[in-house]
Design a protein around this motif. Structure first.
Motif, PDB file in Angstrom:
ATOM      1  N   ALA A   1     -10.996  -9.005   1.235  1.00 12.91           N
ATOM      2  CA  ALA A   1      -9.642  -8.504   1.508  1.00 12.91           C
ATOM      3  C   ALA A   1      -9.796  -7.154   2.203  1.00 12.91           C
ATOM      4  O   ALA A   1     -10.427  -6.251   1.665  1.00 12.91           O
ATOM      5  CB  ALA A   1      -8.858  -8.340   0.213  1.00 12.91           C
ATOM      6  N   THR A   2      -9.228  -7.047   3.393  1.00 10.92           N
ATOM      7  CA  THR A   2      -9.329  -5.763   4.100  1.00 10.92           C
ATOM      8  C   THR A   2      -8.171  -4.840   3.739  1.00 10.92           C
ATOM      9  O   THR A   2      -8.186  -3.667   4.086  1.00 10.92           O
ATOM     10  CB  THR A   2      -9.359  -5.978   5.624  1.00 10.92           C
ATOM     11  N   THR A   3      -7.202  -5.361   3.019  1.00 14.04           N
ATOM     12  CA  THR A   3      -6.072  -4.568   2.524  1.00 14.04           C
ATOM     13  C   THR A   3      -5.516  -5.265   1.289  1.00 14.04           C
ATOM     14  O   THR A   3      -5.900  -6.392   0.985  1.00 14.04           O
ATOM     15  CB  THR A   3      -4.971  -4.427   3.615  1.00 14.04           C
ATOM     16  N   CYS A   4      -4.630  -4.610   0.594  1.00 12.29           N
ATOM     17  CA  CYS A   4      -3.928  -5.222  -0.545  1.00 12.29           C
ATOM     18  C   CYS A   4      -2.530  -4.639  -0.550  1.00 12.29           C
ATOM     19  O   CYS A   4      -2.328  -3.499  -0.964  1.00 12.29           O
ATOM     20  CB  CYS A   4      -4.662  -4.927  -1.851  1.00 12.29           C
ATOM     21  N   GLN A   5      -1.585  -5.397  -0.052  1.00 16.86           N
ATOM     22  CA  GLN A   5      -0.215  -4.922   0.119  1.00 16.86           C
ATOM     23  C   GLN A   5       0.750  -5.729  -0.740  1.00 16.86           C
ATOM     24  O   GLN A   5       1.661  -6.357  -0.228  1.00 16.86           O
ATOM     25  CB  GLN A   5       0.187  -5.030   1.598  1.00 16.86           C
ATOM     26  N   LEU A   6       0.543  -5.717  -2.049  1.00 15.75           N
ATOM     27  CA  LEU A   6       1.456  -6.448  -2.934  1.00 15.75           C
ATOM     28  C   LEU A   6       2.790  -5.712  -2.991  1.00 15.75           C
ATOM     29  O   LEU A   6       2.822  -4.485  -3.045  1.00 15.75           O
ATOM     30  CB  LEU A   6       0.871  -6.554  -4.340  1.00 15.75           C
ATOM     31  N   PRO A   7       3.878  -6.467  -2.999  1.00 14.49           N
ATOM     32  CA  PRO A   7       5.184  -5.814  -3.080  1.00 14.49           C
ATOM     33  C   PRO A   7       5.356  -5.085  -4.413  1.00 14.49           C
ATOM     34  O   PRO A   7       4.799  -5.495  -5.426  1.00 14.49           O
ATOM     35  CB  PRO A   7       6.179  -6.958  -2.957  1.00 14.49           C
ATOM     36  N   GLU A   8       6.108  -4.008  -4.400  1.00 10.51           N
ATOM     37  CA  GLU A   8       6.406  -3.224  -5.605  1.00 10.51           C
ATOM     38  C   GLU A   8       7.495  -3.943  -6.403  1.00 10.51           C
ATOM     39  O   GLU A   8       8.504  -4.374  -5.842  1.00 10.51           O
ATOM     40  CB  GLU A   8       6.908  -1.846  -5.171  1.00 10.51           C
ATOM     41  N   TRP A   9       7.299  -4.076  -7.704  1.00  9.07           N
ATOM     42  CA  TRP A   9       8.284  -4.737  -8.564  1.00  9.07           C
ATOM     43  C   TRP A   9       9.452  -3.794  -8.793  1.00  9.07           C
ATOM     44  O   TRP A   9       9.274  -2.644  -9.184  1.00  9.07           O
ATOM     45  CB  TRP A   9       7.640  -5.128  -9.890  1.00  9.07           C
ATOM     46  N   THR A  10      10.658  -4.260  -8.573  1.00  7.88           N
ATOM     47  CA  THR A  10      11.853  -3.450  -8.778  1.00  7.88           C
ATOM     48  C   THR A  10      12.822  -4.098  -9.751  1.00  7.88           C
ATOM     49  O   THR A  10      13.905  -3.580  -9.963  1.00  7.88           O
ATOM     50  CB  THR A  10      12.585  -3.213  -7.440  1.00  7.88           C
ATOM     51  N   GLY A  11      12.433  -5.207 -10.334  1.00  7.01           N
ATOM     52  CA  GLY A  11      13.322  -5.916 -11.253  1.00  7.01           C
ATOM     53  C   GLY A  11      13.309  -5.335 -12.646  1.00  7.01           C
ATOM     54  O   GLY A  11      12.684  -4.307 -12.919  1.00  7.01           O
ATOM     55  N   SER A  12      13.967  -6.020 -13.545  1.00  6.38           N
ATOM     56  CA  SER A  12      14.074  -5.563 -14.934  1.00  6.38           C
ATOM     57  C   SER A  12      12.828  -5.941 -15.730  1.00  6.38           C
ATOM     58  O   SER A  12      12.047  -6.799 -15.326  1.00  6.38           O
ATOM     59  CB  SER A  12      15.300  -6.213 -15.592  1.00  6.38           C
ATOM     60  N   ALA A  13      12.678  -5.296 -16.884  1.00  8.44           N
ATOM     61  CA  ALA A  13      11.550  -5.609 -17.767  1.00  8.44           C
ATOM     62  C   ALA A  13      11.632  -7.046 -18.266  1.00  8.44           C
ATOM     63  O   ALA A  13      10.619  -7.716 -18.429  1.00  8.44           O
ATOM     64  CB  ALA A  13      11.523  -4.641 -18.943  1.00  8.44           C
TER      65      ALA A  13
END
Length: 184
Positions: A158-170
């Motif tokens: 993997a030359t990068t790791c761009q996982l989306p940031e979680w913004t939902g509820s617990a």
């Protein structure tokens, strides 16, 4: 306890020794500024602030990746579906779509590339001091590097790791795909 013992000793010395009594009287009558502080104020304790405990993310990165694969490639639906009664042609058509979607997700999030830029089956040299995380040796592994062998798999990096940031509820942190409800 030491001060109590000292006080008892001083009491009896003053009681039975006139010179000692005179010294204690002078010490007690001396101006207060000249008197050493009997009980020095304790130095303020250095308040050692603990670094704040790291907060655990609401959502694990593995769940985020699985949710992206489901959202864009229906990966979980495909794997969870029973294929026992499906025809090979149906499975192939669905697999092609899932494959395309998964490949796009992995390309976008990780920008994958081969660890070794060579064709599988080609001759390869593994250098002395190689990183065991980059090369896995199989077969007849004896002796000291450098090793000479045939590339069985080029590996992935993997030359990068761009996982989306979680913004939902617990409460929704472990949801991979929400239930879909069609309203009429």
């Amino acid at each position: 306890m030491r001060r109590l013992f000292l006080a008892v000793r001083a009491f009896f010395r003053v009681l039975f020794n006139a010179a000692a009594a005179d010294q204690v009287r002078r010490a007690l009558e001396a101006p207060r500024a000249a008197e050493p502080e009997a009980f020095p104020a304790p130095a303020p304790a250095a308040v050692k602030k603990e670094p704040p405990a790291p907060t655990r993310p609401l959502r694990n990165d593995a769940v985020t990746l699985l949710a992206a694969l489901q959202r864009e490639a229906r990966f979980v639906d495909f794997v969870q579906e029973s294929l026992e009664t499906a025809a090979d042609a149906e499975i192939g058509a669905v697999a092609r779509e899932v494959h395309r979607g998964c490949r796009e997700v992995l390309a976008r999030l990780f920008a994958l590339r081969p660890v070794v830029d060579a064709e599988e089956g080609s001759a390869i040299d593994v250098p002395r001091g190689f990183d065991a995380g980059r090369y896995r040796l199989t077969g007849n592994v004896t002796g000291e590097p450098p090793f000479h062998g045939t590339l069985a798999h080029h590996g992935w990096e993997a030359t990068t790791c761009q996982l989306p940031e979680w913004t939902g509820s617990a409460e929704a942190a472990r949801i991979i795909a929400p239930a879909e409800v069609e309203l009429k």
